[in-house]
Design a protein around this motif. Structure first.
Motif, PDB file in Angstrom:
ATOM      1  N   PHE A 189       3.052 -10.399   2.536  1.00 15.29           N
ATOM      2  CA  PHE A 189       2.367 -10.005   1.307  1.00 15.29           C
ATOM      3  C   PHE A 189       1.842 -11.247   0.606  1.00 15.29           C
ATOM      4  O   PHE A 189       2.166 -12.367   0.980  1.00 15.29           O
TER       5      PHE A 189
ATOM      6  N   THR B 240       0.800  -1.222   0.000  1.00 14.48           N
ATOM      7  CA  THR B 240       0.000   0.000   0.000  1.00 14.48           C
ATOM      8  C   THR B 240       0.828   1.264   0.000  1.00 14.48           C
ATOM      9  O   THR B 240       0.282   2.346  -0.143  1.00 14.48           O
ATOM     10  N   CYS B 241       2.126   1.187   0.165  1.00 15.58           N
ATOM     11  CA  CYS B 241       2.939   2.397   0.083  1.00 15.58           C
ATOM     12  C   CYS B 241       4.307   2.095  -0.509  1.00 15.58           C
ATOM     13  O   CYS B 241       4.683   0.936  -0.697  1.00 15.58           O
TER      14      CYS B 241
ATOM     15  N   ALA C  72       7.177   2.256   0.682  1.00 19.16           N
ATOM     16  CA  ALA C  72       8.077   1.489   1.530  1.00 19.16           C
ATOM     17  C   ALA C  72       7.825  -0.011   1.403  1.00 19.16           C
ATOM     18  O   ALA C  72       8.738  -0.818   1.556  1.00 19.16           O
ATOM     19  N   CYS C  73       6.565  -0.371   1.116  1.00 14.60           N
ATOM     20  CA  CYS C  73       6.273  -1.779   0.836  1.00 14.60           C
ATOM     21  C   CYS C  73       7.072  -2.250  -0.377  1.00 14.60           C
ATOM     22  O   CYS C  73       7.604  -3.362  -0.393  1.00 14.60           O
TER      23      CYS C  73
END
Ligand code: 9UX
Length: 72
Positions: free
Chosen positions: A66, A13-14, A16-17
């Protein structure tokens, strides 16, 4: 031998993911290149199938929280 695998990744979702998943992939033995795109939820790896399997790569992503499945 080097194969190219493409997969979908769920749960990112961001940005950094993306960095996290790319870091996981790039640290796997047998993975030569890994790129992950947030907008499309797609990833691509170049890997040596005598060192690591598609299932190993998917499992490494899923172990980090994930979802992943290969499309090719
Ligand atoms: Mo961003 Mo991803 O705050 O696991 S790092 S959602």
């Amino acid at each position: 031998e080097t194969l190219v695998g493409q997969f979908t990744i769920g749960g990112m979702t961001c940005a950094a993911c993306v960095n996290s998943v790319e870091g996981i992939l790039r640290n796997l033995p047998g993975v030569k290149r890994a790129v992950v795109a947030l907008a499309t939820s797609l990833g691509e790896v170049e890997y040596d199938p005598s060192v690591i399997s598609k299932d190993d790569i998917v499992n490494a992503i899923e172990d980090s929280g994930f979802e992943a499945s290969f499309v090719q």
